[in-house]
Scaffold this active site. Structure first.
Site, PDB file in Angstrom:
ATOM      1  N   LEU A 115       0.833  -1.213   0.000  1.00  0.00           N
ATOM      2  CA  LEU A 115       0.000   0.000   0.000  1.00  0.00           C
ATOM      3  C   LEU A 115       0.861   1.255   0.000  1.00  0.00           C
ATOM      4  O   LEU A 115       0.434   2.332  -0.411  1.00  0.00           O
ATOM      5  CB  LEU A 115      -0.903   0.008   1.247  1.00  0.00           C
ATOM      6  CG  LEU A 115      -1.912  -1.126   1.335  1.00  0.00           C
ATOM      7  CD1 LEU A 115      -2.565  -1.149   2.697  1.00  0.00           C
ATOM      8  CD2 LEU A 115      -2.946  -0.994   0.235  1.00  0.00           C
ATOM      9  N   SER A 171       4.789   3.051   1.824  1.00  0.00           N
ATOM     10  CA  SER A 171       5.776   2.882   2.895  1.00  0.00           C
ATOM     11  C   SER A 171       5.927   4.195   3.643  1.00  0.00           C
ATOM     12  O   SER A 171       5.788   5.278   3.068  1.00  0.00           O
ATOM     13  CB  SER A 171       7.115   2.444   2.314  1.00  0.00           C
ATOM     14  OG  SER A 171       7.536   3.451   1.409  1.00  0.00           O
ATOM     15  N   GLY A 172       6.167   4.072   4.922  1.00  0.00           N
ATOM     16  CA  GLY A 172       6.360   5.258   5.749  1.00  0.00           C
ATOM     17  C   GLY A 172       7.746   5.184   6.341  1.00  0.00           C
ATOM     18  O   GLY A 172       8.537   4.342   5.932  1.00  0.00           O
ATOM     19  N   PHE A 174       8.434   4.036   8.985  1.00  0.00           N
ATOM     20  CA  PHE A 174       8.570   2.810   9.776  1.00  0.00           C
ATOM     21  C   PHE A 174       8.914   1.610   8.909  1.00  0.00           C
ATOM     22  O   PHE A 174       9.399   0.615   9.387  1.00  0.00           O
ATOM     23  CB  PHE A 174       7.254   2.483  10.476  1.00  0.00           C
ATOM     24  CG  PHE A 174       6.810   3.542  11.440  1.00  0.00           C
ATOM     25  CD1 PHE A 174       5.680   4.295  11.173  1.00  0.00           C
ATOM     26  CD2 PHE A 174       7.524   3.789  12.589  1.00  0.00           C
ATOM     27  CE1 PHE A 174       5.256   5.264  12.053  1.00  0.00           C
ATOM     28  CE2 PHE A 174       7.105   4.769  13.476  1.00  0.00           C
ATOM     29  CZ  PHE A 174       5.970   5.508  13.215  1.00  0.00           C
ATOM     30  N   GLY A 175       8.569   1.666   7.627  1.00  0.00           N
ATOM     31  CA  GLY A 175       8.763   0.470   6.790  1.00  0.00           C
ATOM     32  C   GLY A 175       7.607   0.352   5.818  1.00  0.00           C
ATOM     33  O   GLY A 175       6.920   1.326   5.521  1.00  0.00           O
ATOM     34  N   VAL A 176       7.380  -0.859   5.329  1.00  0.00           N
ATOM     35  CA  VAL A 176       6.392  -1.079   4.277  1.00  0.00           C
ATOM     36  C   VAL A 176       5.030  -1.424   4.884  1.00  0.00           C
ATOM     37  O   VAL A 176       4.968  -2.045   5.952  1.00  0.00           O
ATOM     38  CB  VAL A 176       6.871  -2.257   3.367  1.00  0.00           C
ATOM     39  CG1 VAL A 176       5.787  -2.691   2.409  1.00  0.00           C
ATOM     40  CG2 VAL A 176       8.133  -1.842   2.632  1.00  0.00           C
ATOM     41  N   VAL A 177       3.963  -0.978   4.228  1.00  0.00           N
ATOM     42  CA  VAL A 177       2.601  -1.324   4.653  1.00  0.00           C
ATOM     43  C   VAL A 177       1.944  -2.114   3.523  1.00  0.00           C
ATOM     44  O   VAL A 177       2.001  -1.694   2.371  1.00  0.00           O
ATOM     45  CB  VAL A 177       1.762  -0.072   4.952  1.00  0.00           C
ATOM     46  CG1 VAL A 177       0.392  -0.478   5.495  1.00  0.00           C
ATOM     47  CG2 VAL A 177       2.475   0.821   5.962  1.00  0.00           C
ATOM     48  N   LYS A 229       1.583  -3.231   8.893  1.00  0.00           N
ATOM     49  CA  LYS A 229       2.763  -2.374   8.851  1.00  0.00           C
ATOM     50  C   LYS A 229       3.942  -3.236   9.302  1.00  0.00           C
ATOM     51  O   LYS A 229       3.956  -3.740  10.426  1.00  0.00           O
ATOM     52  CB  LYS A 229       2.547  -1.206   9.831  1.00  0.00           C
ATOM     53  CG  LYS A 229       3.286   0.072   9.490  1.00  0.00           C
ATOM     54  CD  LYS A 229       3.095   1.145  10.552  1.00  0.00           C
ATOM     55  CE  LYS A 229       1.866   1.987  10.371  1.00  0.00           C
ATOM     56  NZ  LYS A 229       2.119   3.283   9.703  1.00  0.00           N
ATOM     57  N   ASP A 278       1.572  13.624  16.113  1.00  0.00           N
ATOM     58  CA  ASP A 278       1.884  13.786  14.687  1.00  0.00           C
ATOM     59  C   ASP A 278       0.600  13.847  13.860  1.00  0.00           C
ATOM     60  O   ASP A 278       0.472  13.197  12.818  1.00  0.00           O
ATOM     61  CB  ASP A 278       2.799  12.653  14.191  1.00  0.00           C
ATOM     62  CG  ASP A 278       3.412  12.976  12.824  1.00  0.00           C
ATOM     63  OD1 ASP A 278       4.028  12.079  12.222  1.00  0.00           O
ATOM     64  OD2 ASP A 278       3.224  14.120  12.348  1.00  0.00           O
ATOM     65  N   ARG A 302      -1.710  13.522   6.337  1.00  0.00           N
ATOM     66  CA  ARG A 302      -1.005  12.302   5.883  1.00  0.00           C
ATOM     67  C   ARG A 302      -1.229  11.147   6.848  1.00  0.00           C
ATOM     68  O   ARG A 302      -1.087   9.986   6.461  1.00  0.00           O
ATOM     69  CB  ARG A 302       0.499  12.582   5.737  1.00  0.00           C
ATOM     70  CG  ARG A 302       1.185  12.911   7.044  1.00  0.00           C
ATOM     71  CD  ARG A 302       2.688  13.166   6.936  1.00  0.00           C
ATOM     72  NE  ARG A 302       3.182  13.669   8.219  1.00  0.00           N
ATOM     73  CZ  ARG A 302       3.126  14.951   8.590  1.00  0.00           C
ATOM     74  NH1 ARG A 302       2.627  15.853   7.733  1.00  0.00           N
ATOM     75  NH2 ARG A 302       3.545  15.352   9.786  1.00  0.00           N
ATOM     76  N   ASN A 303      -1.581  11.467   8.098  1.00  0.00           N
ATOM     77  CA  ASN A 303      -1.802  10.418   9.113  1.00  0.00           C
ATOM     78  C   ASN A 303      -3.273  10.170   9.385  1.00  0.00           C
ATOM     79  O   ASN A 303      -3.632   9.601  10.413  1.00  0.00           O
ATOM     80  CB  ASN A 303      -1.086  10.801  10.410  1.00  0.00           C
ATOM     81  CG  ASN A 303       0.405  10.569  10.293  1.00  0.00           C
ATOM     82  OD1 ASN A 303       0.836   9.708   9.526  1.00  0.00           O
ATOM     83  ND2 ASN A 303       1.187  11.354  10.993  1.00  0.00           N
ATOM     84  N   ASP A 321      -2.213   6.015  13.524  1.00  0.00           N
ATOM     85  CA  ASP A 321      -0.865   6.158  14.113  1.00  0.00           C
ATOM     86  C   ASP A 321      -0.826   7.053  15.337  1.00  0.00           C
ATOM     87  O   ASP A 321       0.190   7.711  15.590  1.00  0.00           O
ATOM     88  CB  ASP A 321       0.103   6.710  13.048  1.00  0.00           C
ATOM     89  CG  ASP A 321       0.399   5.642  11.993  1.00  0.00           C
ATOM     90  OD1 ASP A 321       0.879   6.008  10.914  1.00  0.00           O
ATOM     91  OD2 ASP A 321       0.133   4.463  12.264  1.00  0.00           O
TER      92      ASP A 321
END
Ligand SMILES: CCC(=O)Nc1cccc(Nc2nc(Nc3ccc(OCCOC)cc3)ncc2F)c1
Length: 281
Positions: A28, A30-31, A33-36, A50, A143, A147-148, A161
């Protein structure tokens, strides 16, 4: 409420999800933190997974926190279903939202959205409801931004998040001097003393409202972070978006009161926004 996930019987923690019950599907995005990826849980339930890149987050602290976060349940919060913490990388399993991030949704649908103030205001009210619940639970987001937030079917919008920022290890992201710190959503007391509170979430919420009513513009355009810090310290605030009623901009300005104690609570803001929506629509 949600059925407790059946674990493999090894761990008696109901927030632990057995990764054998997960089927991973398309990526979907990536942020930091890594890939979603989208996934299926026990064959039927759509979930977002996530996959936490190693070293990006203090995992043990987060797993502790996950127990608390699974208890935070509200129609306008992206539900945390649980974690797969028996392997590395750990997986964070949450509710799946069909239309992705609010920021992308606003930008992609600008034509149809920017003339529909009622819908834009309704999105803001939904987010305010989710945030009023977090405020009541003494949970600070840290945050909050378009975007969140995530968009589901029938223009449902949810906050995602929440509280995760505390577990990010990359201090470029966590310290207000860091290159990845969300300066444009931060109030003076966070820029100067990193003092987060529900009132700093309120400031960020005001910027999020500005994002919504500009259909996803970047706040302060291409100004450098240092220039934004300078303006915020001087009390210079974002201009009124074109497609925005004066009453709505008045609410944004309240969120940007220089002193945290002069900003409304989410509880109070919810009532104000509902009155504004009844008045102007
Ligand atoms: C801020 C960094 C970060 O986490 N970013 C990040 C990226 C990707 C997905 C998530 N999370 C979730 N996503 C969905 N649904 C989702 C659906 C469609 C989509 O379309 C992508 C292609 O669009 C053309 C993106 C996401 N539901 C729950 C999540 F939790 C978070």
């Amino acid at each position: 409420d949600r059925p407790a996930p059946a674990t493999a019987g090894l761990s008696h923690d109901k927030w632990e999800i057995d990764h054998n019950e997960l089927m991973l599907l398309e990526e979907l995005g990536s942020g930091q933190f890594g890939v979603v990826r989208r996934g299926k849980w026990r064959g039927t339930k759509d979930v977002a997974v996530k996959m936490m890149k190693e070293g990006t987050m203090s995992e043990d602290d987060f797993i502790e926190e996950a127990k608390v976060m699974t208890k935070l349940q509200h129609p306008n919060l992206v539900q945390l279903y649980g974690v797969c913490s028996k392997n590395r990388p750990i997986f964070i399993v949450t509710e799946y939202m069909r239309h992705g991030s609010l920021l992308n949704y606003l930008r992609k649908n600008e034509q149809s959205l920017c003339t529909n103030q009622g819908l834009l205001l309704d999105m803001c009210i939904q987010i305010c409801k989710g945030m009023a619940y977090l405020e009541k639970q003494n949970c600070i987001h840290r945050d909050l931004a378009a975007r969140n937030c995530l968009v589901g079917t029938e223009n449902i919008v949810k906050v995602a998040d929440f509280g995760l920022a505390r577990y990010v290890l990359d201090d470029q992201y966590t310290s207000s001097g860091g290159s990845k710190f969300p300066i444009k959503w931060a109030p003076p007391e966070v820029l100067n003393y990193t003092r987060f509170s529900s009132k700093s979430d309120i400031w960020a919420y005001g910027v999020l409202m500005w994002e919504v009513f500009t259909c996803g513009k970047m706040p302060y355009g291409r100004l450098k972070n240092s220039e934004v810090v300078d303006r915020v310290q001087k009390g210079i605030i974002l201009e009124k978006p074109k497609a925005c009623f004066k009453e709505v901009y008045d609410v944004m300005k309240k969120c940007w009161s220089h002193l945290p104690e002069n900003r409304p609570s989410f509880q109070l803001l919810k009532g104000t926004l509902i009155k504004v929506s009844q008045g102007i629509l």
